[in-house]
Design a protein around this motif. Structure first.
Motif, PDB file in Angstrom:
ATOM      1  N   GLY A 178      -5.365   8.514  -9.168  1.00  0.00           N
ATOM      2  CA  GLY A 178      -6.403   7.564  -8.844  1.00  0.00           C
ATOM      3  C   GLY A 178      -5.806   6.162  -8.818  1.00  0.00           C
ATOM      4  O   GLY A 178      -6.220   5.269  -9.121  1.00  0.00           O
ATOM      5  N   GLY A 229      -3.431   4.884  -6.282  1.00  0.00           N
ATOM      6  CA  GLY A 229      -3.252   4.021  -4.719  1.00  0.00           C
ATOM      7  C   GLY A 229      -3.984   3.137  -4.309  1.00  0.00           C
ATOM      8  O   GLY A 229      -3.464   1.909  -4.003  1.00  0.00           O
ATOM      9  N   ARG A 230      -5.237   3.100  -4.407  1.00  0.00           N
ATOM     10  CA  ARG A 230      -6.143   2.147  -3.679  1.00  0.00           C
ATOM     11  C   ARG A 230      -6.015   1.008  -5.048  1.00  0.00           C
ATOM     12  O   ARG A 230      -6.116  -0.328  -4.496  1.00  0.00           O
ATOM     13  CB  ARG A 230      -7.695   2.506  -3.595  1.00  0.00           C
ATOM     14  CG  ARG A 230      -7.961   2.945  -2.382  1.00  0.00           C
ATOM     15  CD  ARG A 230      -9.203   3.370  -2.238  1.00  0.00           C
ATOM     16  NE  ARG A 230      -9.334   4.764  -2.841  1.00  0.00           N
ATOM     17  CZ  ARG A 230     -10.482   5.237  -3.181  1.00  0.00           C
ATOM     18  NH1 ARG A 230     -11.695   4.837  -3.048  1.00  0.00           N
ATOM     19  NH2 ARG A 230     -10.528   6.555  -3.531  1.00  0.00           N
ATOM     20  N   THR A 231      -6.043   1.068  -5.925  1.00  0.00           N
ATOM     21  CA  THR A 231      -5.848  -0.216  -7.244  1.00  0.00           C
ATOM     22  C   THR A 231      -4.541  -0.821  -6.760  1.00  0.00           C
ATOM     23  O   THR A 231      -4.647  -2.157  -6.591  1.00  0.00           O
ATOM     24  CB  THR A 231      -5.728   0.694  -8.406  1.00  0.00           C
ATOM     25  OG1 THR A 231      -6.838   1.510  -8.627  1.00  0.00           O
ATOM     26  CG2 THR A 231      -6.064  -0.480  -9.613  1.00  0.00           C
ATOM     27  N   GLY A 269       0.801  -1.120   0.138  1.00  0.00           N
ATOM     28  CA  GLY A 269       0.132   0.150  -0.126  1.00  0.00           C
ATOM     29  C   GLY A 269       0.900   1.436  -0.006  1.00  0.00           C
ATOM     30  O   GLY A 269       1.933   1.199  -0.208  1.00  0.00           O
ATOM     31  N   ASP A 270       0.307   2.398   0.645  1.00  0.00           N
ATOM     32  CA  ASP A 270       1.028   3.573   0.526  1.00  0.00           C
ATOM     33  C   ASP A 270       2.365   3.647   1.306  1.00  0.00           C
ATOM     34  O   ASP A 270       3.284   4.251   0.995  1.00  0.00           O
ATOM     35  CB  ASP A 270       0.177   4.402   1.208  1.00  0.00           C
ATOM     36  CG  ASP A 270      -0.874   5.156   0.233  1.00  0.00           C
ATOM     37  OD1 ASP A 270      -1.050   4.592  -0.855  1.00  0.00           O
ATOM     38  OD2 ASP A 270      -1.419   6.333   0.481  1.00  0.00           O
TER      39      ASP A 270
END
Ligand SMILES: Cc1cc2nc3c(=O)[nH]c(=O)nc-3n(C[C@H](O)[C@H](O)[C@H](O)COP(=O)(O)OP(=O)(O)OC[C@H]3O[C@@H](n4cnc5c(N)ncnc54)[C@H](O)[C@@H]3O)c2cc1C
Length: 209
Positions: free
Chosen positions: A90, A92-94, A79-80
Motif C-alpha cells: 500500500g 505506491g500512491r503515497t 510514480g510507478d
C-alpha cells in the motif's frame, strides 16, 4: 479493514505458490489455513457484496533514471514509472503523491536552472529509497544479499510474525509502511525486545498447502 457503510474490505495474500483463490470456498479455506483464526472466524458468516478479485503482478521494480550519465532536460519520471511496489504494501500512491508535492516545491525553486530534470530525478531516487528498502527487505529471500540485508530480513520477518498478536506493534508497523513514521520507529527498545524474544512462525515453502 473497516470501510464506509458498515462494510469490510478483506485482502488475503500468499507467497511461494501458496496463494488465495478467487473462488469463495477456497478463499475461506485459505483464511482458515492462517496461523491465527481471527480473520476466518470474522468473515466465515459475512455476506460478500462483490466477487473476489485476484491480482498477481506483484513484482517490486525500480528504475534508476537518476544514474543516467546524460540526462534529457524536461524529462521527469515519477510514480510507478520510476518505482512500482507490490500493492500489498500500500505504498505506491503515497510515494507518487509525495513525489508530486516535491515536484511542486522544486518547480517553484529551480525550474529555470540548468540540470533541473536530473536534479529532480535524484530527489525522486532519494524519496523512493526508504519505501523500497521496506518493500524488498522481507520479499527477496532468493536474492544474494549483504549482511545488512540479511539482518534486516531476519529482523523484519520476526517482527511481522508478531503483528497478528501485538496491536501496538501492528499500528507502528502500519504507520511506517504508510510513511507516517520513520522506519527507526521499528527499532524502539520495546519492539526490539519483543522481536528478539519472538517465537517465529511464518509460513514457509515447507508448510505451505
Ligand atoms: C491492486 C492494487 C492495489 C493497490 N493498493 C494501493 C494502496 O492501497 N495504497 C497505495 O498507496 N497504492 C496502492 N497501489 C499502487 C497505486 O495504485 C500506484 O502506485 C499509483 O496508482 C501509481 O500512480 P501513477 O500515477 O504513477 O500511475 P497510474 O495510477 O497507473 O496512472 C497512470 C495513468 O497513465 C495512463 N496511461 C498509461 N499509458 C498511457 C499512454 N500511453 N498514454 C496515455 N495514458 C497512459 C493509465 O491509463 C493511467 O491512468 C495499488 C496498486 C494495485 C495494482
Amino acid at each position: 479493514m473497516a470501510i464506509e457503510g458498515n462494510r469490510w474490505m478483506v485482502v488475503l495474500a500468499g507467497t511461494k505458490k501458496d496463494y488465495p483463490s478467487t473462488r469463495e470456498d477456497e478463499f475461506l479455506a485459505f483464511a482458515r489455513s492462517l496461523p491465527d483464526a481471527t480473520l476466518y472466524e470474522t468473515i466465515k458468516e459475512a455476506t460478500p457484496i462483490s466477487p473476489i478479485y485476484g491480482y498477481r503482478r506483484t513484482a517490486n521494480r525500480i528504475r534508476h533514471f537518476e544514474q543516467l550519465k546524460r540526462y534529457p532536460e524536461q524529462f521527469l519520471v515519477l510514480g510507478d514509472a520510476a518505482c512500482c511496489f507490490n500493492p500489498i504494501y500500500g505504498q505506491g500512491r503515497t510515494v507518487a503523491a509525495l513525489e508530486a508535492l516535491m515536484l511542486d516545491v522544486c518547480l517553484g525553486k529551480y525550474r529555470r536552472q540548468q540540470g533541473f530534470a536530473h536534479r529532480f530525478q535524484r530527489k525522486v531516487a532519494h524519496a523512493i529509497a526508504t519505501p523500497w528498502q521496506l518493500a524488498t527487505a522481507a520479499a527477496l529471500p532468493e536474492t544474494k544479499e549483504n549482511l545488512t540485508g540479511r539482518v534486516s530480513r531476519w529482523y523484519l520477518e520476526r517482527l511481522i510474525s508478531l503483528l497478528p498478536t501485538d496491536q501496538a506493534i501492528w499500528l507502528i508497523f502500519l504507520e511506517v509502511i504508510h510513511m507516517l513514521r520513520s522506519p527507526l520507529a521499528l527499532m524502539h527498545p520495546r519492539i526490539v525486545a519483543s522481536v528478539l524474544t519472538a517465537q517465529k512462525h511464518i509460513s514457509s515453502p515447507e508448510n505451505a498447502t
